[in-house]
Design a protein around this motif. Structure first.
Motif, PDB file in Angstrom:
ATOM      1  N   PRO A   1       0.814  -1.218   0.000  1.00  7.77           N
ATOM      2  CA  PRO A   1       0.000   0.000   0.000  1.00  7.77           C
ATOM      3  C   PRO A   1       0.848   1.270   0.000  1.00  7.77           C
ATOM      4  O   PRO A   1       0.384   2.320  -0.453  1.00  7.77           O
ATOM      5  CB  PRO A   1      -0.816  -0.111   1.295  1.00  7.77           C
ATOM      6  CG  PRO A   1      -0.795  -1.553   1.649  1.00  7.77           C
ATOM      7  CD  PRO A   1       0.508  -2.092   1.152  1.00  7.77           C
TER       8      PRO A   1
ATOM      9  N   ALA B   1       0.827   2.563  -5.918  1.00  8.27           N
ATOM     10  CA  ALA B   1      -0.428   2.140  -5.308  1.00  8.27           C
ATOM     11  C   ALA B   1      -1.527   3.194  -5.456  1.00  8.27           C
ATOM     12  O   ALA B   1      -2.709   2.886  -5.283  1.00  8.27           O
ATOM     13  CB  ALA B   1      -0.217   1.814  -3.835  1.00  8.27           C
TER      14      ALA B   1
ATOM     15  N   GLY C   1      -2.734  -7.221   3.113  1.00  7.55           N
ATOM     16  CA  GLY C   1      -2.322  -5.884   2.716  1.00  7.55           C
ATOM     17  C   GLY C   1      -1.766  -5.765   1.316  1.00  7.55           C
ATOM     18  O   GLY C   1      -1.398  -4.660   0.887  1.00  7.55           O
TER      19      GLY C   1
ATOM     20  N   VAL D   1      -1.560  -5.079  -2.455  1.00  9.53           N
ATOM     21  CA  VAL D   1      -2.321  -4.249  -3.399  1.00  9.53           C
ATOM     22  C   VAL D   1      -2.031  -4.761  -4.800  1.00  9.53           C
ATOM     23  O   VAL D   1      -0.883  -5.080  -5.136  1.00  9.53           O
ATOM     24  CB  VAL D   1      -1.921  -2.760  -3.268  1.00  9.53           C
ATOM     25  CG1 VAL D   1      -2.552  -1.926  -4.381  1.00  9.53           C
ATOM     26  CG2 VAL D   1      -2.329  -2.234  -1.893  1.00  9.53           C
TER      27      VAL D   1
END
Length: 303
Positions: free
Chosen positions: A171, A176, A252, A254
């Protein structure tokens, strides 16, 4: 020649004495002795010398035992199969899958299939596409999932999933914040690449080369799930099969669309002329349902 007499002969040879053979077979010792005499008479062979009230096998008995053991090995295999059928029904199923779909997707599908409730004894192996191809061809797998990077010769096959690859990152990574990422963007960052023989890597590098671009590789690994683990540890970004990402999104990871289509193609492969069992067909149906569920998760993550 009576098979029961042959069974008793085998027991005597294995046990060493008629008394031990009688205990093993739960019959009387005289019955054992009678069976041995009957077998010798029927075969017109002296199988034992009588020495001090003991039976001592002759060379003919030793030679006969080799053939008897071969025969009984087949019977024991049948008995094992019968016990297996009682315990697991008609089901013994072996399936293999390439790592990109084997590490997360297939366990989810197998759990939904629930082999225990179906009384299916199941083997599931994660292996390279080449190994999937070889083992399906050798009859060691009922069916397999492999990538399209190897020519499928001598097997029936059908497409399973064709999907564009995605770029995995943390992230905190600068990319991102992008809705999609461009080839020009990814070459500016450390890149975790799949092994050189991987078809998706070759496709990506070919498309970049057409634009005069090249990746900046920092690590090479054969597995998409390894790419995800390394990405989460801040080692760089990487191209992965989206189905692999499903297990890492809650941690977590991405994922972002790449604005060139680097496709991941997977195939189902089967033995020709060998119809799939009902259990195998049921698993395939559940795999397709699970694939739709996973694709919905991926679509949500790409919004």
């Amino acid at each position: 020649m009576d098979m029961r007499d042959i069974q008793i002969f085998r027991a005597v040879m294995r046990a060493g004495t008629t008394s031990k053979a009688a205990v093993l077979l739960n019959i009387s010792q005289p019955a054992v002795s009678q069976a041995i005499r009957r077998l010798e008479s029927d075969a017109d062979l002296r199988l034992f010398d009588r020495v001090r009230n003991r039976l001592v096998p002759t060379q003919e008995a030793d030679a006969l035992l080799i053939e008897v053991d071969r025969c009984f090995a087949g019977f024991e295999q049948i008995e094992h199969r019968i016990r297996s059928l009682k315990s697991f029904g008609v089901g013994r199923m072996a399936v293999g899958a390439l790592p990109a779909l084997g590490a997360g997707f297939m366990p989810r599908a197998i759990a939904a299939f629930n082999p225990t409730s179906r009384r299916v004894q199941m083997s599931f192996q994660i292996m390279s596409s080449r190994e999937v191809l070889q083992q399906v061809g050798a009859g060691q797998l009922d069916f397999g999932l492999m990538a399209d990077e190897i020519a499928v010769v001598g097997l029936e096959h059908s497409p399973f999933i064709e999907i564009p690859g995605v770029i995995a990152m943390t992230p905190e990574h600068p990319l991102a914040q992008c809705a999609t990422v461009s080839p020009e963007a990814i070459v500016q960052h450390d890149f975790i690449v799949l092994n050189p023989e991987d078809a998706s890597r070759r496709r990506l590098e070919g498309m970049l080369a057409d634009r005069g671009l090249a990746l900046r590789p920092v690590l090479e690994t054969p597995y998409a799930f390894s790419v995800c683990e390394l990405v989460l540890r801040g080692m760089g970004i990487g191209l992965i099969h989206p189905m692999t990402a499903v297990d890492y999104l809650p941690r977590g990871l991405v994922i972002k669309r790449l604005d060139i289509d680097v496709a991941f193609r997977s195939l189902l492969v089967f033995r020709p002329g060998k119809p799939l069992s009902q259990n195998a067909r049921d698993l395939l149906s559940i795999m397709r349902i699970q694939a739709e569920r996973d694709l919905a998760v991926i679509k949500q993550a790409l919004r």
